[in-house]
Design an enzyme around this catalytic site. Structure first.
Site, PDB file in Angstrom:
ATOM      1  CG  ASN A 170     -15.578  -6.016  -4.531  1.00  0.00           C
ATOM      2  OD1 ASN A 170     -15.226  -5.545  -5.701  1.00  0.00           O
ATOM      3  ND2 ASN A 170     -14.475  -6.604  -4.088  1.00  0.00           N
ATOM      4  CB  THR A 205     -14.023  -0.311  11.722  1.00  0.00           C
ATOM      5  OG1 THR A 205     -12.952   0.357  12.130  1.00  0.00           O
ATOM      6  CG2 THR A 205     -14.666  -1.213  12.888  1.00  0.00           C
ATOM      7  CE1 TYR A 214      -4.517   6.600  -3.115  1.00  0.00           C
ATOM      8  CE2 TYR A 214      -4.808   6.095  -1.092  1.00  0.00           C
ATOM      9  CZ  TYR A 214      -5.402   6.727  -2.066  1.00  0.00           C
ATOM     10  OH  TYR A 214      -6.337   7.389  -2.027  1.00  0.00           O
ATOM     11  CG  ASN A 229     -12.727   3.852   3.383  1.00  0.00           C
ATOM     12  OD1 ASN A 229     -12.242   4.570   4.092  1.00  0.00           O
ATOM     13  ND2 ASN A 229     -12.763   2.808   2.503  1.00  0.00           N
ATOM     14  NE  ARG A 284      -3.924  -0.151   2.698  1.00  0.00           N
ATOM     15  CZ  ARG A 284      -5.234  -0.578   2.270  1.00  0.00           C
ATOM     16  NH1 ARG A 284      -5.449  -1.763   2.154  1.00  0.00           N
ATOM     17  NH2 ARG A 284      -6.056   0.534   2.318  1.00  0.00           N
ATOM     18  N   GLY A 311       3.179   7.986  -1.251  1.00  0.00           N
ATOM     19  CA  GLY A 311       2.781   9.139  -2.453  1.00  0.00           C
ATOM     20  C   GLY A 311       2.186  10.197  -1.831  1.00  0.00           C
TER      21      GLY A 311
HETATM   22  P1  NAD Z   1     -10.788   7.403  -9.130  1.00  0.00           P
HETATM   23  O1  NAD Z   1      -9.989   6.111  -9.430  1.00  0.00           O
HETATM   24  O2  NAD Z   1     -12.330   7.039  -9.668  1.00  0.00           O
HETATM   25  O3  NAD Z   1     -10.380   8.681  -9.946  1.00  0.00           O
HETATM   26  C1  NAD Z   1      -9.082   9.183  -9.992  1.00  0.00           C
HETATM   27  C2  NAD Z   1      -9.244   9.650 -11.395  1.00  0.00           C
HETATM   28  O4  NAD Z   1      -7.478  10.321 -11.760  1.00  0.00           O
HETATM   29  C3  NAD Z   1      -9.551   8.864 -12.553  1.00  0.00           C
HETATM   30  O5  NAD Z   1     -10.256   9.698 -13.495  1.00  0.00           O
HETATM   31  C4  NAD Z   1      -7.977   8.477 -13.352  1.00  0.00           C
HETATM   32  O6  NAD Z   1      -8.254   8.269 -14.586  1.00  0.00           O
HETATM   33  C5  NAD Z   1      -7.356   9.564 -12.862  1.00  0.00           C
HETATM   34  N1  NAD Z   1      -5.781   9.643 -12.942  1.00  0.00           N
HETATM   35  C6  NAD Z   1      -5.170   8.866 -12.471  1.00  0.00           C
HETATM   36  N2  NAD Z   1      -3.754   9.087 -12.651  1.00  0.00           N
HETATM   37  C7  NAD Z   1      -3.967   9.995 -13.637  1.00  0.00           C
HETATM   38  C8  NAD Z   1      -2.667  10.628 -13.899  1.00  0.00           C
HETATM   39  N3  NAD Z   1      -1.334  10.211 -13.936  1.00  0.00           N
HETATM   40  N4  NAD Z   1      -3.109  11.871 -15.061  1.00  0.00           N
HETATM   41  C9  NAD Z   1      -4.322  12.229 -15.112  1.00  0.00           C
HETATM   42  N5  NAD Z   1      -5.378  11.408 -14.506  1.00  0.00           N
HETATM   43  C10 NAD Z   1      -4.857  10.335 -13.581  1.00  0.00           C
HETATM   44  O7  NAD Z   1     -10.762   7.627  -7.715  1.00  0.00           O
HETATM   45  P2  NAD Z   1     -11.645   8.466  -6.649  1.00  0.00           P
HETATM   46  O8  NAD Z   1     -12.158   7.784  -5.504  1.00  0.00           O
HETATM   47  O9  NAD Z   1     -12.509   9.454  -7.481  1.00  0.00           O
HETATM   48  O10 NAD Z   1     -10.632   9.421  -6.042  1.00  0.00           O
HETATM   49  C11 NAD Z   1     -10.066  10.725  -6.406  1.00  0.00           C
HETATM   50  C12 NAD Z   1      -9.021  11.339  -5.435  1.00  0.00           C
HETATM   51  O11 NAD Z   1      -9.513  11.496  -4.162  1.00  0.00           O
HETATM   52  C13 NAD Z   1      -8.102  10.569  -5.303  1.00  0.00           C
HETATM   53  O12 NAD Z   1      -7.042  11.390  -5.197  1.00  0.00           O
HETATM   54  C14 NAD Z   1      -7.939   9.694  -4.251  1.00  0.00           C
HETATM   55  O13 NAD Z   1      -6.648   9.608  -3.610  1.00  0.00           O
HETATM   56  C15 NAD Z   1      -8.712  10.596  -3.480  1.00  0.00           C
HETATM   57  N6  NAD Z   1      -9.452   9.798  -2.091  1.00  0.00           N
HETATM   58  C16 NAD Z   1     -10.258   9.213  -2.553  1.00  0.00           C
HETATM   59  C17 NAD Z   1     -10.959   8.490  -1.438  1.00  0.00           C
HETATM   60  C18 NAD Z   1     -12.302   7.533  -1.817  1.00  0.00           C
HETATM   61  O14 NAD Z   1     -12.848   6.825  -0.838  1.00  0.00           O
HETATM   62  N7  NAD Z   1     -12.994   7.804  -3.065  1.00  0.00           N
HETATM   63  C19 NAD Z   1     -10.385   8.285  -0.345  1.00  0.00           C
HETATM   64  C20 NAD Z   1      -9.401   9.209  -0.194  1.00  0.00           C
HETATM   65  C21 NAD Z   1      -8.788   9.870  -1.005  1.00  0.00           C
HETATM   66  N1  UDP Z   2     -12.988  -5.614   1.743  1.00  0.00           N
HETATM   67  C1  UDP Z   2     -13.584  -6.680   2.074  1.00  0.00           C
HETATM   68  N2  UDP Z   2     -14.103  -7.334   0.954  1.00  0.00           N
HETATM   69  C2  UDP Z   2     -13.922  -6.954  -0.422  1.00  0.00           C
HETATM   70  C3  UDP Z   2     -13.079  -5.787  -0.686  1.00  0.00           C
HETATM   71  C4  UDP Z   2     -12.634  -5.193   0.420  1.00  0.00           C
HETATM   72  O1  UDP Z   2     -13.692  -7.642   3.015  1.00  0.00           O
HETATM   73  O2  UDP Z   2     -14.420  -7.461  -1.445  1.00  0.00           O
HETATM   74  C5  UDP Z   2     -12.315  -5.007   2.936  1.00  0.00           C
HETATM   75  C6  UDP Z   2     -10.830  -4.613   2.846  1.00  0.00           C
HETATM   76  O3  UDP Z   2      -9.972  -5.709   3.336  1.00  0.00           O
HETATM   77  C7  UDP Z   2     -10.859  -3.373   3.750  1.00  0.00           C
HETATM   78  C8  UDP Z   2     -12.347  -2.767   3.639  1.00  0.00           C
HETATM   79  O4  UDP Z   2     -12.919  -3.706   3.222  1.00  0.00           O
HETATM   80  O5  UDP Z   2     -10.512  -3.964   5.206  1.00  0.00           O
HETATM   81  C9  UDP Z   2     -12.175  -1.535   2.705  1.00  0.00           C
HETATM   82  O6  UDP Z   2     -11.560  -1.978   1.686  1.00  0.00           O
HETATM   83  P1  UDP Z   2     -11.375  -0.896   0.527  1.00  0.00           P
HETATM   84  O7  UDP Z   2     -10.500  -1.533  -0.556  1.00  0.00           O
HETATM   85  O8  UDP Z   2     -12.813  -0.467  -0.043  1.00  0.00           O
HETATM   86  O9  UDP Z   2     -10.703   0.376   0.948  1.00  0.00           O
HETATM   87  P2  UDP Z   2      -9.333   0.631   1.956  1.00  0.00           P
HETATM   88  O10 UDP Z   2      -8.847  -0.762   2.466  1.00  0.00           O
HETATM   89  O11 UDP Z   2      -8.580   1.433   1.211  1.00  0.00           O
HETATM   90  O12 UDP Z   2     -10.142   1.614   3.158  1.00  0.00           O
END
Ligand code: NAD
Ligand code: UDP
Length: 332
Positions: free
Chosen positions: A200, A220, A155, A184, A152, A158
């Site tokens: 999922n 959780t 990410y 999330n 992980r 990064g």
């Molecule tokens: P997502 O994967 O749906 O969206 C990410 C977008 O970035 C996509 O459209 C992808 O094509 C684009 N992308 C990836 N690499 C790129 C690059 N090198 N150049 C240009 N575009 C690029 O994910 P999301 O859930 O919409 O997340 C959006 C942002 O929010 C991300 O930065 C993510 O880290 C952050 N974030 C999301 C969550 C969540 O739960 N969804 C939680 C924490 C942080």
């Molecule tokens: N998870 C799960 N079943 C799935 C996908 C994910 O039990 O089919 C669990 C995963 O192990 C984690 C939680 O759900 O503990 C959230 O996972 P997700 O990939 O959505 O986000 P993140 O781990 O980055 O919070």
């Protein structure tokens, strides 16, 4: 009333949204357009789709540019939301080197653009900066518990490095930065195959397939509905310049994965069974945001609770799954 007669026109901005074709980005683009702004959506379509932004394509103030943020970008805009980065573990671990590049080099390029234009820039950071947290719920002052060399890390580290860059540009170049830590988030436009737990479970339940619980399902997460998050992002951008964050944005309601599966089964009326699969390495055991700061500094709070948000998300996935299944049947 014509578009240009709207009261918001007076404050119309040209807004760059990187990652604008993704799950969260597409909702943000739509809200910004609704508020009367011009939106430039920049995306390399790694995980984002044209379908997510299809309803926006005909809008006169919406523009799309296929571009990878790891390369410099020269455009003229008034503010930047930097969302480009795959967010699901399956996607960000697919090409981990590119994930780190996107977070770090992408941040440098977007910060460089903001510095040239002297404009505010918001970074979509993440609760993953807290890693597998030993402080619960997570407060912004907690430095986290992150493995720097695990699957992980591309990410987590990064995103941590991107935060460092944002704060150094702020201190060194007096740049107007805004850093949010997103917990999330779920809702329509999640990719049905992105491997995140909400998508999922819903897709599995709708298809009557086994629901895959990783580990014992006692870990959780706290799930925020996308509309609440986008409101928080825009409140952060609009906040006074001296409020730079980092600020947590998420829903403090905390659920085990077993509880989530139960709710999805109930709301879909599915007969799916639970199956247990190995817990992925470094999977955080618990996660819940402390949103005291967001409440006081942004006057922001969540309004959509899990049951309600899951129902809207399930409605969305019903259509998506039906379309996918119809296409695959037609190709047989
Ligand atoms: P997502 O994967 O749906 O969206 C990410 C977008 O970035 C996509 O459209 C992808 O094509 C684009 N992308 C990836 N690499 C790129 C690059 N090198 N150049 C240009 N575009 C690029 O994910 P999301 O859930 O919409 O997340 C959006 C942002 O929010 C991300 O930065 C993510 O880290 C952050 N974030 C999301 C969550 C969540 O739960 N969804 C939680 C924490 C942080
Ligand atoms: N998870 C799960 N079943 C799935 C996908 C994910 O039990 O089919 C669990 C995963 O192990 C984690 C939680 O759900 O503990 C959230 O996972 P997700 O990939 O959505 O986000 P993140 O781990 O980055 O919070």
């Amino acid at each position: 009333m014509s578009f240009y007669d709207r009261p918001q026109y007076a404050v119309k901005k040209r807004v760059l949204v990187t990652g604008g074709a993704g799950f969260i980005g597409s909702h943000l683009c739509a809200r910004l357009l609704e508020q009367g702004h011009q939106v430039l959506c920049v995306d390399n379509f790694f995980t984002g789709t044209r379908t997510n932004i299809a309803p926006l394509l005909g809008h006169p103030e919406f523009e799309v540019l296929r571009h990878d943020v790891t390369f410099p970008l020269f455009v003229e805009v008034d503010e930047i939301y930097n969302l480009a980065c795959p967010a699901s573990p399956v996607h960000y671990q697919f090409d981990p080197v590119q994930t780190t590049k996107t977070s770090v080099v992408g941040a440098i390029n977007m910060l460089g653009l903001a510095k040239r234009l002297r404009i505010p820039i918001l970074q979509a950071s993440t609760s993953e900066v807290y890693g597998d947290p030993t402080v619960h719920p997570q407060v912004e002052s907690y430095w986290g518990n992150v493995n720097p060399i695990g699957p992980r890390s591309c990410y987590d580290e990064g995103k941590r490095c991107a935060e460092t860059l944002f704060f150094d540009y702020h201190r060194q170049h007096n740049l107007a930065i805004k850093v949010i830590r997103i917990f999330n988030t779920y809702g329509p436009h999640m990719h049905p195959h992105d491997g995140r737990v909400v998508s999922n479970f819903i897709v599995q339940a709708l298809r009557g397939q086994d629901i895959t619980i990783y580990g014992d399902g006692q870990q959780t997460r706290s799930f925020c509905y996308v509309d609440d998050l986008v409101r928080g992002m825009m409140a952060m951008m609009a906040s006074p310049a001296d409020f730079v964050g980092p600020v947590n944005l998420g829903n403090p309601g905390e659920f085990t994965m077993l509880e989530l599966a139960q709710q999805v089964i109930e709301l879909t009326g599915s007969s799916s069974k639970l199956v247990y699969r190995p817990l992925p390495q470094d999977d955080p055991r618990q996660r819940k945001p402390d949103i005291t700061l967001a409440k006081s500094a942004l006057d922001w709070d969540v309004s959509v609770q899990l049951r309600q948000g899951l129902s809207s998300t399930i409605d969305y996935f019903r259509t998506v799954v039906a379309e996918i299944d119809a296409r695959s049947e037609a190709s047989l």
